[in-house]
Design a protein around this motif. Structure first.
Motif: not given
Length: 159
Positions: A110-121
């Motif tokens: 499922l790695a293709e569905h990963y979205v990188e986000v701001n961890p604090d937000s």
């Protein structure tokens, strides 16, 4: 002497109650801000700092952690039923470092569905623990699941 101790004790109690009241108001304020952000996909993605391909496509946004047993079970169920998710945009986000999250998702293909986000937000917006599942249709929140959810329940909302 007793009178001074009583006054000091009274002031401490008043100070403690004031602090507790202020903390409660802050938490309620944060919760209402979070609720407003998650109501539509555009505000969620803007707040978390990522873009999606199509905000009009039915979207499943999942907040997970690789150490969470419920998250592991959900990812396993998604992997087994991935063909049922082909018509939907699947977005998976975690507060963990990117390499840890991707390593975890690769176990379930499922790695293709990963979205990188701001961890604090992410942690300030997603009040509560993991997993959490948000289902959006036409960019608006249709259903929010807190905790473990069966794949059938997710698909039922989308059909």
């Amino acid at each position: 002497m007793k009178k001074k101790l009583l006054i000091i004790f009274g002031l401490l109690v008043i100070g403690l109650l004031s602090w507790m009241g202020y903390s409660s108001i802050q938490k309620l304020d944060q919760k209402s801000k979070s609720e407003a952000i998650i109501q539509n996909l555009s505000s969620l993605t803007n707040n978390l700092g990522f873009k999606v391909a199509n905000t009009d496509q039915p979207t499943i946004f999942m907040y997970f952690n690789s150490d969470c047993h419920f998250c592991q079970w959900e990812m396993e169920q998604i992997e087994k039923n991935i063909e049922k998710f082909q018509n939907y945009q699947l977005l998976l986000a975690s507060f963990e470092p990117k390499n840890e999250a991707i390593d975890f998702l690769q176990q379930y293909k499922l790695a293709e569905h990963y979205v990188e986000v701001n961890p604090d937000s992410l942690t300030s917006t997603m009040i509560g623990g993991v997993p959490q599942t948000f289902i959006y249709e036409n960019g608006s929140l249709k259903k929010h699941f807190k905790g473990e959810v069966k794949i059938e329940a997710i698909l039922e909302v989308l059909e």
